[in-house]
Design a protein around this motif. Structure first.
Motif, PDB file in Angstrom:
ATOM      1  N   THR A 194      -9.324  -0.979   3.927  1.00 26.60           N
ATOM      2  CA  THR A 194      -8.001  -1.414   4.394  1.00 26.60           C
ATOM      3  C   THR A 194      -7.017  -1.347   3.232  1.00 26.60           C
ATOM      4  O   THR A 194      -6.825  -2.305   2.482  1.00 26.60           O
ATOM      5  CB  THR A 194      -8.067  -2.835   4.965  1.00 26.60           C
ATOM      6  OG1 THR A 194      -9.094  -2.910   5.954  1.00 26.60           O
ATOM      7  CG2 THR A 194      -6.725  -3.207   5.624  1.00 26.60           C
ATOM      8  N   PHE A 195      -6.408  -0.198   3.095  1.00 27.54           N
ATOM      9  CA  PHE A 195      -5.560   0.127   1.939  1.00 27.54           C
ATOM     10  C   PHE A 195      -4.478  -0.916   1.705  1.00 27.54           C
ATOM     11  O   PHE A 195      -4.222  -1.309   0.570  1.00 27.54           O
ATOM     12  CB  PHE A 195      -4.933   1.506   2.184  1.00 27.54           C
ATOM     13  CG  PHE A 195      -3.951   1.944   1.142  1.00 27.54           C
ATOM     14  CD1 PHE A 195      -2.577   1.791   1.338  1.00 27.54           C
ATOM     15  CD2 PHE A 195      -4.398   2.546  -0.031  1.00 27.54           C
ATOM     16  CE1 PHE A 195      -1.676   2.221   0.384  1.00 27.54           C
ATOM     17  CE2 PHE A 195      -3.493   2.984  -0.997  1.00 27.54           C
ATOM     18  CZ  PHE A 195      -2.136   2.821  -0.792  1.00 27.54           C
ATOM     19  N   SER A 196      -3.854  -1.379   2.787  1.00 30.93           N
ATOM     20  CA  SER A 196      -2.637  -2.184   2.662  1.00 30.93           C
ATOM     21  C   SER A 196      -2.852  -3.536   2.011  1.00 30.93           C
ATOM     22  O   SER A 196      -1.884  -4.156   1.568  1.00 30.93           O
ATOM     23  CB  SER A 196      -1.998  -2.372   4.039  1.00 30.93           C
ATOM     24  OG  SER A 196      -2.899  -3.043   4.898  1.00 30.93           O
TER      25      SER A 196
ATOM     26  N   SER B  84      -0.278  -5.339  -3.064  1.00 25.24           N
ATOM     27  CA  SER B  84      -0.399  -4.877  -1.689  1.00 25.24           C
ATOM     28  C   SER B  84       0.932  -4.964  -0.940  1.00 25.24           C
ATOM     29  O   SER B  84       1.382  -3.986  -0.354  1.00 25.24           O
ATOM     30  CB  SER B  84      -1.467  -5.690  -0.964  1.00 25.24           C
ATOM     31  OG  SER B  84      -1.176  -7.084  -1.059  1.00 25.24           O
ATOM     32  N   TYR B  85       1.544  -6.115  -0.943  1.00 25.19           N
ATOM     33  CA  TYR B  85       2.816  -6.298  -0.240  1.00 25.19           C
ATOM     34  C   TYR B  85       3.815  -6.949  -1.168  1.00 25.19           C
ATOM     35  O   TYR B  85       3.545  -8.008  -1.732  1.00 25.19           O
ATOM     36  CB  TYR B  85       2.632  -7.182   0.994  1.00 25.19           C
ATOM     37  CG  TYR B  85       1.966  -6.488   2.143  1.00 25.19           C
ATOM     38  CD1 TYR B  85       0.672  -6.814   2.515  1.00 25.19           C
ATOM     39  CD2 TYR B  85       2.635  -5.522   2.868  1.00 25.19           C
ATOM     40  CE1 TYR B  85       0.062  -6.199   3.584  1.00 25.19           C
ATOM     41  CE2 TYR B  85       2.035  -4.887   3.938  1.00 25.19           C
ATOM     42  CZ  TYR B  85       0.749  -5.228   4.287  1.00 25.19           C
ATOM     43  OH  TYR B  85       0.144  -4.616   5.346  1.00 25.19           O
TER      44      TYR B  85
ATOM     45  N   ARG C   2       4.003   2.936  -3.103  1.00 24.40           N
ATOM     46  CA  ARG C   2       2.942   3.113  -2.117  1.00 24.40           C
ATOM     47  C   ARG C   2       3.533   3.235  -0.729  1.00 24.40           C
ATOM     48  O   ARG C   2       4.609   2.688  -0.445  1.00 24.40           O
ATOM     49  CB  ARG C   2       1.950   1.948  -2.176  1.00 24.40           C
ATOM     50  CG  ARG C   2       2.517   0.596  -1.784  1.00 24.40           C
ATOM     51  CD  ARG C   2       1.543  -0.517  -2.140  1.00 24.40           C
ATOM     52  NE  ARG C   2       0.309  -0.423  -1.363  1.00 24.40           N
ATOM     53  CZ  ARG C   2      -0.837  -1.016  -1.735  1.00 24.40           C
ATOM     54  NH1 ARG C   2      -0.886  -1.726  -2.855  1.00 24.40           N
ATOM     55  NH2 ARG C   2      -1.912  -0.880  -0.974  1.00 24.40           N
ATOM     56  N   ASP C   3       2.796   3.938   0.127  1.00 27.95           N
ATOM     57  CA  ASP C   3       3.134   4.050   1.539  1.00 27.95           C
ATOM     58  C   ASP C   3       1.910   3.576   2.307  1.00 27.95           C
ATOM     59  O   ASP C   3       0.926   4.327   2.433  1.00 27.95           O
ATOM     60  CB  ASP C   3       3.497   5.494   1.880  1.00 27.95           C
ATOM     61  CG  ASP C   3       3.977   5.648   3.314  1.00 27.95           C
ATOM     62  OD1 ASP C   3       3.613   4.816   4.168  1.00 27.95           O
ATOM     63  OD2 ASP C   3       4.681   6.620   3.595  1.00 27.95           O
ATOM     64  N   ASN C   4       1.960   2.359   2.798  1.00 26.58           N
ATOM     65  CA  ASN C   4       0.786   1.791   3.469  1.00 26.58           C
ATOM     66  C   ASN C   4       0.496   2.490   4.804  1.00 26.58           C
ATOM     67  O   ASN C   4      -0.644   2.455   5.271  1.00 26.58           O
ATOM     68  CB  ASN C   4       0.974   0.296   3.687  1.00 26.58           C
ATOM     69  CG  ASN C   4       0.854  -0.493   2.394  1.00 26.58           C
ATOM     70  OD1 ASN C   4       0.273  -0.020   1.417  1.00 26.58           O
ATOM     71  ND2 ASN C   4       1.407  -1.691   2.366  1.00 26.58           N
ATOM     72  N   ASP C   5       1.499   3.116   5.393  1.00 27.22           N
ATOM     73  CA  ASP C   5       1.259   3.854   6.639  1.00 27.22           C
ATOM     74  C   ASP C   5       0.470   5.143   6.384  1.00 27.22           C
ATOM     75  O   ASP C   5      -0.237   5.630   7.270  1.00 27.22           O
ATOM     76  CB  ASP C   5       2.579   4.191   7.327  1.00 27.22           C
ATOM     77  CG  ASP C   5       3.279   2.956   7.874  1.00 27.22           C
ATOM     78  OD1 ASP C   5       4.522   2.967   7.970  1.00 27.22           O
ATOM     79  OD2 ASP C   5       2.573   1.971   8.193  1.00 27.22           O
TER      80      ASP C   5
ATOM     81  N   ASN D 186      -1.574   5.418   3.640  1.00 31.49           N
ATOM     82  CA  ASN D 186      -2.698   5.107   2.729  1.00 31.49           C
ATOM     83  C   ASN D 186      -2.581   5.873   1.413  1.00 31.49           C
ATOM     84  O   ASN D 186      -3.579   6.408   0.899  1.00 31.49           O
ATOM     85  CB  ASN D 186      -4.043   5.415   3.395  1.00 31.49           C
ATOM     86  CG  ASN D 186      -4.426   4.404   4.447  1.00 31.49           C
ATOM     87  OD1 ASN D 186      -3.655   3.487   4.758  1.00 31.49           O
ATOM     88  ND2 ASN D 186      -5.596   4.551   5.019  1.00 31.49           N
TER      89      ASN D 186
ATOM     90  N   VAL E 226      -0.795   6.112  -2.602  1.00 34.28           N
ATOM     91  CA  VAL E 226      -0.064   5.543  -3.734  1.00 34.28           C
ATOM     92  C   VAL E 226       0.419   6.707  -4.599  1.00 34.28           C
ATOM     93  O   VAL E 226      -0.276   7.720  -4.747  1.00 34.28           O
ATOM     94  CB  VAL E 226      -0.941   4.552  -4.535  1.00 34.28           C
ATOM     95  CG1 VAL E 226      -2.198   5.214  -5.083  1.00 34.28           C
ATOM     96  CG2 VAL E 226      -0.142   3.884  -5.638  1.00 34.28           C
TER      97      VAL E 226
END
Length: 116
Positions: A28-30, A53-54, A72-75, A77, A79
């Protein structure tokens, strides 16, 4: 299976720019801090930048502050490491890293070579 795959390295003249990418899978990358490290020939691996993470501020090695930007782009996955005003001393293999509890995972690395 946890995987980190870096890309974007290459050869560039001093003063130039490169953008590294690291695509993550298998976790779970985010929710994890992601980091970039580098290792130059004959030297120890060192932390370049890390991003939580956030929200929260990223942190950088003193040697790259003001020149490199981690994002990072959590959508996706993914960095990124945007590297500007590159110097010959930035020449190294750059690795993506994630630490999940007691498990540390590294990518295969991508070579960055900066010529003077």
């Amino acid at each position: 299976q946890v995987q980190l795959v870096e890309s974007g390295g290459g050869w560039v003249q001093a003063g130039g720019s490169l953008r590294l990418s690291c695509v993550a899978s298998g976790f779970t990358f985010s929710i994890y801090t992601m980091s970039w490290y580098r290792q130059a020939p004959g030297k120890e691996r060192e932390l370049v930048a890390a991003i939580p993470s956030y929200g929260g501020p990223a942190n950088y090695a003193d040697s790259v502050k003001g020149r490199f930007t981690i994002s990072r782009d959590n959508d996706k996955n993914t960095v990124y490491l945007q590297m500007n005003s590159l110097k010959p001393e930035d020449t190294a293999v750059y690795y993506c890293n994630v630490r999940r509890s007691e498990t540390i995972t590294w990518g295969q690395g991508t070579q960055v070579t900066v010529s003077s």
